[in-house]
Scaffold this active site. Sequence first.
Site, PDB file in Angstrom:
ATOM      1  N   ASN A  28       0.848  -1.197   0.000  1.00 59.14           N
ATOM      2  CA  ASN A  28       0.000   0.000   0.000  1.00 59.14           C
ATOM      3  C   ASN A  28       0.882   1.244   0.000  1.00 59.14           C
ATOM      4  O   ASN A  28       1.976   1.265   0.592  1.00 59.14           O
ATOM      5  CB  ASN A  28      -1.012   0.013   1.152  1.00 59.14           C
ATOM      6  CG  ASN A  28      -0.452  -0.311   2.514  1.00 59.14           C
ATOM      7  OD1 ASN A  28       0.586  -0.973   2.635  1.00 59.14           O
ATOM      8  ND2 ASN A  28      -1.126   0.133   3.555  1.00 59.14           N
ATOM      9  N   ILE A  29       0.414   2.261  -0.698  1.00 65.20           N
ATOM     10  CA  ILE A  29       1.167   3.511  -0.854  1.00 65.20           C
ATOM     11  C   ILE A  29       0.269   4.636  -0.380  1.00 65.20           C
ATOM     12  O   ILE A  29      -0.717   4.983  -1.047  1.00 65.20           O
ATOM     13  CB  ILE A  29       1.572   3.727  -2.326  1.00 65.20           C
ATOM     14  CG1 ILE A  29       2.373   2.520  -2.846  1.00 65.20           C
ATOM     15  CG2 ILE A  29       2.375   5.021  -2.467  1.00 65.20           C
ATOM     16  CD1 ILE A  29       2.588   2.529  -4.355  1.00 65.20           C
ATOM     17  N   GLU A  30       0.578   5.162   0.808  1.00 66.50           N
ATOM     18  CA  GLU A  30      -0.297   6.183   1.398  1.00 66.50           C
ATOM     19  C   GLU A  30       0.068   7.575   0.894  1.00 66.50           C
ATOM     20  O   GLU A  30       1.111   7.775   0.253  1.00 66.50           O
ATOM     21  CB  GLU A  30      -0.219   6.091   2.932  1.00 66.50           C
ATOM     22  CG  GLU A  30      -0.752   4.743   3.405  1.00 66.50           C
ATOM     23  CD  GLU A  30      -0.922   4.619   4.897  1.00 66.50           C
ATOM     24  OE1 GLU A  30      -0.317   5.404   5.660  1.00 66.50           O
ATOM     25  OE2 GLU A  30      -1.694   3.709   5.305  1.00 66.50           O
TER      26      GLU A  30
ATOM     27  N   CYS B  98      -4.164   0.983  -2.323  1.00 72.55           N
ATOM     28  CA  CYS B  98      -4.033  -0.269  -1.576  1.00 72.55           C
ATOM     29  C   CYS B  98      -3.018  -1.204  -2.229  1.00 72.55           C
ATOM     30  O   CYS B  98      -2.749  -1.110  -3.437  1.00 72.55           O
ATOM     31  CB  CYS B  98      -5.367  -1.002  -1.516  1.00 72.55           C
ATOM     32  SG  CYS B  98      -6.628  -0.211  -0.524  1.00 72.55           S
TER      33      CYS B  98
ATOM     34  N   GLU C  38      -3.286  -4.370  -2.994  1.00 70.13           N
ATOM     35  CA  GLU C  38      -3.845  -5.211  -4.058  1.00 70.13           C
ATOM     36  C   GLU C  38      -3.834  -4.472  -5.385  1.00 70.13           C
ATOM     37  O   GLU C  38      -3.478  -5.021  -6.429  1.00 70.13           O
ATOM     38  CB  GLU C  38      -5.291  -5.608  -3.729  1.00 70.13           C
ATOM     39  CG  GLU C  38      -5.470  -6.414  -2.463  1.00 70.13           C
ATOM     40  CD  GLU C  38      -5.745  -5.543  -1.249  1.00 70.13           C
ATOM     41  OE1 GLU C  38      -5.040  -4.525  -1.058  1.00 70.13           O
ATOM     42  OE2 GLU C  38      -6.652  -5.887  -0.477  1.00 70.13           O
TER      43      GLU C  38
ATOM     44  N   CYS D 205     -10.823  -2.500  -4.062  1.00 69.02           N
ATOM     45  CA  CYS D 205      -9.934  -3.564  -4.580  1.00 69.02           C
ATOM     46  C   CYS D 205     -10.750  -4.753  -5.086  1.00 69.02           C
ATOM     47  O   CYS D 205     -10.389  -5.373  -6.086  1.00 69.02           O
ATOM     48  CB  CYS D 205      -8.939  -3.995  -3.511  1.00 69.02           C
ATOM     49  SG  CYS D 205      -7.711  -2.707  -3.181  1.00 69.02           S
TER      50      CYS D 205
HETATM   51  N1  THU Z   1      -5.319  -1.179   2.702  1.00 66.84           N
HETATM   52  C1  THU Z   1      -4.840  -2.000   1.714  1.00 66.84           C
HETATM   53  O1  THU Z   1      -3.678  -1.863   1.283  1.00 66.84           O
HETATM   54  N2  THU Z   1      -5.660  -2.944   1.203  1.00 66.84           N
HETATM   55  C2  THU Z   1      -6.946  -3.130   1.582  1.00 66.84           C
HETATM   56  O2  THU Z   1      -7.670  -3.904   0.954  1.00 66.84           O
HETATM   57  C3  THU Z   1      -7.482  -2.425   2.761  1.00 66.84           C
HETATM   58  C4  THU Z   1      -6.665  -1.282   3.231  1.00 66.84           C
HETATM   59  C5  THU Z   1      -4.456  -0.123   3.240  1.00 66.84           C
HETATM   60  C6  THU Z   1      -4.881   1.274   2.896  1.00 66.84           C
HETATM   61  C7  THU Z   1      -4.208   2.077   3.985  1.00 66.84           C
HETATM   62  O3  THU Z   1      -2.901   2.400   3.578  1.00 66.84           O
HETATM   63  C8  THU Z   1      -4.119   1.112   5.161  1.00 66.84           C
HETATM   64  O4  THU Z   1      -4.417  -0.176   4.635  1.00 66.84           O
HETATM   65  C9  THU Z   1      -5.072   1.422   6.287  1.00 66.84           C
HETATM   66  O5  THU Z   1      -6.364   1.553   5.805  1.00 66.84           O
END
Ligand code: THU
Length: 139
Positions: A45-47, A56, A58, A97
């Site tokens: 995941n890349i915030e 996310c 995925e 996703c």
């Molecule tokens: N996140 C994912 O990478 N995949 C998901 O299906 C659910 C949430 C990440 C997004 C965010 O960076 C962190 O989880 C907290 O929500």
Amino acid sequence: MNNSAYMDLINSALEARKSAYVPYSHYAVGAALLTAEGKIYTGGNIENASYGATNCAERTAIFKAVSEGERNFTAIAVAGGMEGREPADYAWPCGICRQVMQEFAGGDFRILVVRGQQDYKECRLEELLPCGFGGESIR
Ligand code: THU
């Protein structure tokens, strides 16, 4: 899919958590996507400071693969938990996703939601996204 292919995919998802960029939530997710030819694409995941622009794990993995020309996928493994720790629980894919999976998943596509190397749940997209909206509706 045989057991060793599952194990490789699960380990790749756990490893991909290390690539997550999570300065805000500190919740690191890793995904590993298996193509029909047996190649694995990973993503974290890349915030983003604007939160809503976060991608996310995925979708990172799926978009990496699709942008490399891949179109046929067999499975995706997903693992998430607090940064620097083993996953405490199963990290179920979010709704966006699931919809992105719907675009590319064939009928045999499997989703592995991973808590540990030997601890995962396997399901089909239809279970996570019943009556999903697909391209056939707009053709
Ligand atoms: N996140 C994912 O990478 N995949 C998901 O299906 C659910 C949430 C990440 C997004 C965010 O960076 C962190 O989880 C907290 O929500």
